[in-house]
Enzyme design. Structure first.
Site, short mmCIF file in Angstrom:
data_model
loop_
_atom_site.label_atom_id
_atom_site.label_comp_id
_atom_site.label_asym_id
_atom_site.label_seq_id
_atom_site.Cartn_x
_atom_site.Cartn_y
_atom_site.Cartn_z
N ASP A 136 0.83 -1.21 0.00
CA ASP A 136 0.00 0.00 0.00
C ASP A 136 0.86 1.26 0.00
OD1 ASP A 136 0.76 -0.70 2.72
OD2 ASP A 136 -0.58 0.91 3.39
N GLU A 204 0.09 -0.74 5.81
CA GLU A 204 1.16 -0.22 6.67
C GLU A 204 0.98 1.26 6.92
OE1 GLU A 204 4.99 1.50 7.93
OE2 GLU A 204 3.86 1.99 6.15
N ASP A 231 12.66 -5.56 7.48
CA ASP A 231 11.59 -4.71 6.96
C ASP A 231 12.20 -3.39 6.52
OD1 ASP A 231 9.04 -3.90 6.24
OD2 ASP A 231 8.35 -3.50 8.27
ZN LIG Z 1 6.66 2.31 4.11
#
Ligand SMILES: [Zn+2]
Length: 501
Positions: A136, A204, A231
């Protein structure tokens, strides 16, 4: 010589001797400072160089541009017009462009939202690893922006050596980079040493309640626990660290927490012609001013100390002599960090009054007043510490303090000694050999915060180069990634998958 002159000479000799001792101390201290600076060994790990992988960079760029064109803007409930369709279209695009990944790595749609892949490793008993990113993006338009995008935010335009558009950095280069790398390695029949998962979030940017959290719950149900997780977070930074000549790969070991409180005070109301000595507005303003003046105490978190340990040997002499002698200069360094908002945030829990509400009419005393204060928690401080600090600083029983929502505490600080950090550092030295590697503290929040409870270590890094002047492009105007930079990201993820032991 007269009797009067004798004691004068004696005093003169004592003063001279004291000056001599003082001078000697200064020389010795100077010698110690210089010695410590010049003998400081580099902490950069050695990594066997790898040949630069030949890639069809244009085709790789085109596939990222295709991904950018689909407007996967997330909302908390996931129910905006066209939102569901956009994510479905995005997943179809991934399935079309990465057929081997989809055929062989058992794609799983979690909560109709997040996408998880599993790549069986050679050693079934080793703890798996997880590579993350998110599908997203934030909206293309930016409130109060002073100018327009050079190319439309969802145009997926490739021009001047860049792929332009919302999500090129944040965070589709991660999704596409990981999938490109896996597709390449599957074509070579590669099997990772450990089972490797990929997890791509879908919300997120709006706190991850439908995506990342559900992925964590699914893993918990299956009893999956990771050796380490990667991440987004930091990047290969250029001109971001004052004094450092070359670029630095910063790998986030931790991220700050998030805690918002409301302060409120009641008033009797009444006519403004006969105000009491103190009004709710005055009482509340005083409290806010005190919170700004008396901040939470500053202290270098362990992650920042480790960042200095890694960067100091790479610094020019002038800075090295200060940073190599933190036993002496630590108060000075911390104070200089407090001098700017960006660096102050690395050494203390920040206090940001963001909203205030009181009064309805110019000649009516308010019945009450309230304010919102947002804190970003430094590792080592908890939301309970903040509440105790607020109580002590305000010290006014008329003011009620309450949490607006459950706090997100600061993350744990991951280790640099473990396999995860070492693998990331080695891979960076191979793909970005000009960049020194150092740990860092991430000031914002990422999806990875939810994964702490199912992982030994969590790291935050994306293999893209960022220049200081580009930072405003994040969530801003003209987000873009260079064609070559994106290809290097693919090279990094591929090498990382090869390096996982
Ligand atoms: Zn991000």
């Amino acid at each position: 010589m007269t009797d009067e002159q004798k004691p004068k000479r004696r005093v003169g000799r004592v003063v001279l001797r004291l000056l001599g001792v003082l001078l000697l101390c200064v020389v010795v201290l100077g010698g110690v400072l210089v010695y410590r600076a010049v003998t400081l060994p580099s902490r950069q790990i050695a990594a066997a160089p790898v040949p630069r992988l030949a890639l069809d960079e244009t085709a790789v760029a085109q596939r990222l541009a295709d991904a950018v064109r689909i407007q996967t803007v997330s909302t908390p409930a996931g129910d905006a017009a066209g939102e569901k369709e956009a994510f479905t279209e995005f997943r179809s695009l991934l399935a079309k462009n990465y057929p081997r990944v989809h055929a062989q790595l058992s794609p799983q749609l979690i909560n109709d939202c997040a996408l998880v892949f599993r790549w069986e490793g050679a050693n079934a008993s080793a703890k798996p690893v997880l590579l993350m990113s998110h599908m997203d993006v934030v909206p293309g338009e930016v409130p109060f922006a002073s100018r327009k995008w050079t190319h439309p935010p969802f145009g997926g335009v490739i021009a001047d050596g860049y792929i332009w558009g919302r999500g090129t950095w944040d965070d589709k280069a991660g999704v596409i980079g990981i999938l490109e790398a896996a597709e390449l390695l599957l074509a070579e029949n590669h099997k990772p040493a450990r089972t490797t998962y990929f997890s791509f979030g879908c919300d997120e940017e709006v706190l991850g309640q439908r995506g990342a959290i559900k992925v964590v719950e699914a893993f918990e149900k299956q009893g999956v626990r990771f050796a380490w997780v990667l991440d987004e977070g930091f990047a290969v930074t250029h001109n971001l660290i004052p004094g450092l000549q070359g670029p630095a790969t910063l790998i986030g070991l931790a991220e700050k927490g998030y805690f918002t409180i409301e302060l409120s005070v009641d008033g009797a109301g009444g006519h403004s012609s006969t105000p009491p000595r103190e009004t709710p507005i005055g009482i509340l303003s005083n409290a806010i001013a005190r919170l700004e003046q008396q901040q939470m105490p500053a202290r270098m978190p362990r992650t920042m100390v480790q960042m200095f340990d890694a960067l100091t040997p790479e610094m020019p002499f002038g800075q090295k002599i200060i940073l190599a002698n933190r036993w002496l200069f630590d108060p000075l360094i911390t104070r200089s960090f407090l001098g700017s908002a960006a660096t102050a945030a690395s050494v203390r829990t920040t206090t940001a009054p963001t909203m205030m509400n009181a009064g309805v009419k110019e000649n009516v005393l308010p019945q009450g007043a309230s304010a919102i204060v947002n804190f970003r928690l430094r590792p080592g401080d908890t939301s309970a510490d903040v509440l105790a600090h607020v109580d002590r600083v305000i010290a006014d029983p008329r003011i009620k303090v309450k949490a607006v929502a459950p706090p997100t505490e600061a993350s744990r600080e991951s280790t640099i000694a473990g396999e995860g950090f070492q693998t990331l550092a080695r891979t960076s030295r191979q793909i970005f050999p000009d960049a020194v590697v150092a740990p860092g503290l991430v000031l914002g929040a990422t999806d990875s915060r939810f994964f702490e409870r199912i992982a030994d270590d969590v790291y935050r890094f994306m293999p893209i180069r960022i220049h200081a002047q580009d930072v405003v492009r994040f969530h801003g105007i003209d987000e873009r990634i260079s064609v070559e930079g994106h290809a290097d990201g693919v090279r990094f993820y591929r090498q990382l998958l090869l390096n996982i032991r």
